[in-house]
Write a protein that holds these residues in place. Sequence first.
Motif, short mmCIF file in Angstrom:
data_model
loop_
_atom_site.label_atom_id
_atom_site.label_comp_id
_atom_site.label_asym_id
_atom_site.label_seq_id
_atom_site.Cartn_x
_atom_site.Cartn_y
_atom_site.Cartn_z
N ASP A 135 -0.32 -27.71 -2.62
CA ASP A 135 -0.84 -27.03 -1.80
C ASP A 135 -2.01 -26.88 -1.64
OD1 ASP A 135 1.05 -29.17 -0.65
OD2 ASP A 135 2.11 -27.10 -0.90
N ALA A 136 -2.63 -26.07 -3.30
CA ALA A 136 -3.45 -24.68 -3.46
C ALA A 136 -4.58 -25.62 -2.49
CB ALA A 136 -3.48 -24.32 -4.49
N ARG A 137 -5.37 -26.46 -3.50
CA ARG A 137 -6.30 -27.52 -2.91
C ARG A 137 -6.54 -28.17 -1.85
NH1 ARG A 137 -6.40 -32.21 -6.54
NH2 ARG A 137 -4.11 -32.10 -6.87
N ILE A 138 -5.45 -28.45 -0.88
CA ILE A 138 -5.64 -28.25 0.04
C ILE A 138 -5.78 -27.20 0.54
CG2 ILE A 138 -4.13 -29.07 2.01
CD1 ILE A 138 -2.65 -31.01 0.25
N TRP A 139 -5.66 -26.59 0.78
CA TRP A 139 -5.55 -25.21 1.72
C TRP A 139 -6.80 -24.48 1.37
CZ3 TRP A 139 -7.42 -20.61 1.44
CH2 TRP A 139 -6.92 -19.12 2.08
N LEU A 140 -7.31 -24.45 0.02
CA LEU A 140 -8.78 -24.42 0.05
C LEU A 140 -9.43 -24.93 0.90
CD1 LEU A 140 -8.83 -23.62 -4.00
CD2 LEU A 140 -9.13 -22.06 -2.26
N LEU A 141 -9.01 -26.30 0.46
CA LEU A 141 -9.87 -27.65 1.17
C LEU A 141 -9.90 -27.46 3.27
CD1 LEU A 141 -9.96 -30.14 -0.63
CD2 LEU A 141 -11.77 -29.19 -0.62
N GLN A 142 -8.80 -27.44 3.17
CA GLN A 142 -8.52 -26.65 4.79
C GLN A 142 -9.02 -25.65 5.38
OE1 GLN A 142 -7.89 -30.26 5.79
NE2 GLN A 142 -6.60 -29.73 6.99
N ALA A 143 -9.69 -24.56 4.24
CA ALA A 143 -9.93 -23.65 5.12
C ALA A 143 -10.92 -22.74 4.63
CB ALA A 143 -9.43 -22.47 4.09
N GLY A 144 -11.86 -24.68 4.05
CA GLY A 144 -13.24 -24.49 4.09
C GLY A 144 -14.41 -24.12 2.94
N THR A 145 -13.89 -24.40 1.89
CA THR A 145 -13.94 -24.54 0.40
C THR A 145 -15.26 -25.18 0.39
OG1 THR A 145 -12.06 -22.75 0.42
CG2 THR A 145 -13.97 -23.65 -2.08
N PRO A 146 -16.26 -25.63 0.04
CA PRO A 146 -16.70 -27.03 -0.06
C PRO A 146 -15.56 -27.39 -1.36
CG PRO A 146 -17.92 -25.23 0.00
CD PRO A 146 -16.42 -24.28 -0.47
N ALA A 147 -15.61 -29.35 -1.42
CA ALA A 147 -15.02 -29.57 -2.32
C ALA A 147 -15.51 -29.62 -3.09
CB ALA A 147 -14.92 -31.23 -2.32
N GLU A 148 -17.14 -29.86 -3.86
CA GLU A 148 -17.81 -29.25 -5.12
C GLU A 148 -17.55 -27.57 -5.91
OE1 GLU A 148 -19.90 -29.39 -2.47
OE2 GLU A 148 -18.46 -31.35 -2.02
N ALA A 149 -16.87 -26.69 -4.86
CA ALA A 149 -17.15 -25.50 -5.67
C ALA A 149 -15.69 -25.56 -5.62
CB ALA A 149 -16.89 -24.63 -4.44
N ILE A 150 -14.52 -26.16 -6.25
CA ILE A 150 -13.43 -26.55 -6.40
C ILE A 150 -13.21 -27.39 -7.95
CG2 ILE A 150 -10.65 -26.96 -6.08
CD1 ILE A 150 -11.41 -26.33 -2.97
N ARG A 151 -12.51 -26.88 -8.45
CA ARG A 151 -12.31 -27.77 -10.22
C ARG A 151 -10.29 -27.46 -10.34
NH1 ARG A 151 -15.54 -26.13 -15.38
NH2 ARG A 151 -17.50 -27.68 -14.95
N TRP A 152 -10.28 -28.89 -10.83
CA TRP A 152 -8.57 -29.21 -10.66
C TRP A 152 -8.38 -29.34 -12.31
CZ3 TRP A 152 -5.52 -33.99 -9.62
CH2 TRP A 152 -4.20 -33.45 -9.75
N VAL A 153 -7.89 -29.22 -12.75
CA VAL A 153 -7.08 -28.93 -13.93
C VAL A 153 -5.17 -29.74 -14.60
CG1 VAL A 153 -6.47 -28.07 -16.53
CG2 VAL A 153 -8.47 -26.91 -15.31
#
Length: 479
Positions: free
Chosen positions: A203-221
Amino acid sequence: MRQAETDYLIIGAGATGLAFADTLIAETDAHVTLVDRHGKPGGHWNDAYPFVTLHQPSAFYGVASMELGSGLKDPVGLNRGMAELASGPEVSGYFDRVMNHRLLASGRVSYHPLSNVLGEVDGGVEFESLLSGDRTRLAVRRKIVDATYFSPEVPATHTPAFAVGAGVRLVPPNALPGLWQLAQAGAMPRRFVVLGAGKTAMDARIWLLQAGTPAEAIRWVVPRDSWVINRLGTQNGPEFFEQAIGGQADQMQAFAEAESIDDLYLRLEACGTMLRIDREHRPTMFHLATLSEAEVEVLRRIRDVIRLGRVTAIEASAIQLQHGRVAVEPGTLFIDCTASAVRFKPPQPVFEGRRITVQLMRAPHIAFSAALTAYVEVHGGDEAQQNRLCPPVPFPHTMAGYVYTMAGNMRNQQLWNQDATLRQWIRQCRLDAFGRLVSGVDKADAAKQALLARLKTQGMAAAANLPRLMAAAAAASAA
Ligand SMILES: Cc1cc2nc3c(=O)[nH]c(=O)nc-3n(C[C@H](O)[C@H](O)[C@H](O)COP(=O)(O)OP(=O)(O)OC[C@H]3O[C@@H](n4cnc5c(N)ncnc54)[C@H](O)[C@@H]3O)c2cc1C
């Protein structure tokens, strides 16, 4: 010390306690006392992150006597075209209404928020107001109902199991919608690391992406990849008959034909009832998380994924994991989604003398399970018969565990089908996801009747193959 009396004490006013109380009030003239540490009804929903929603349609969540939601389909977004999913605030508001309009309005319910049950003393139960410290001794005439068995851990109230160094920016997902405040202070993070592999992290990753965060700015552990249920198969409106009942028949066929645990999941994926986010990685976890296919597509946009086990420590410029160390840019915002919503607890008898421990009667439907347990408490006969009707269904803590979960669901359905009164109650209960969908089928509707017949045939074949899958599950746990 204040003295009070009640017929039933329910410990916990979360979804479980409220669904139990609602059915008990409907089926008896008993007096019920609910005691809960939270200041409002709804349990963990009071602490949830602001963008949480139900995993499943609102239509069969909550309490039996009161509809949740409007019955509409989502017109936009990643759940578009499917039954609406109540948001966290909506669920909390609903539980407020249940408490005020249904339970307290009955005149037979006492509710003690911000109160802690201390334990049984001299035949009574003591609880303490967290605000005043005042204690009450409650004489319980009939039963003590433990509605805290599930008590999921949520990010806002848990303590991370890893070390957090000085200067690390670590927040729960609850903080994300408030990021604008950091922007105003000129401290907006430009890099995000989401910690955790469960539904909250999704949910947190979907929220970040939907809010406009570029996918390259998100790292997932991600310590372990997870299988997820395709939400399309959870729809219970008549227009989804084919997906819901056809999906169940496909699922049964997978259980009927699978030769091993891995083979089972691959078959479930092949028929579309199970999804995975990264097709290159074979998941090793399944905790009943549910997503739409559109959500899975969005999650696939994040390519920076760390698979080095669990986090052991975070420093300002690095993450230490079980199997390695990874550098991060200074100023990175870490989002802690590592709370485990599903802590392992061994199943126990539901009815034991004066105590009822509410557990899963059908996974994953907690609300239905609680309402059914209350119905059996009233109409189920003596304790032995009550326990015969309510064997707990284990939560799938491991991949192999899903076999036992499915076996429990099928066994219970068969037991209930043989009890005419219970069967009738289930059929009219709004919390029973598919009963009304199935019973409403026109005898002359050949296509739907054929699907129902296929479900029955595949269900019998699945039951026949369960011993083989259980042997595979036992071998997997022993390895
Ligand atoms: C984010 C999230 C989404 C979910 N979505 C779904 C969904 O879509 N569908 C579904 O079926 N399930 C879902 N679940 C599963 C969820 O666990 C249940 O739906 C349900 O809300 C759990 O309710 P509960 O009453 O068992 O636990 P809780 O909500 O934790 O309530 C237990 C209560 O007991 C109280 N308590 C504990 N000990 C004491 C004590 N000694 N004295 C007094 N009070 C005490 C606590 O304060 C708490 O309020 C979700 C879970 C999470 C975390």
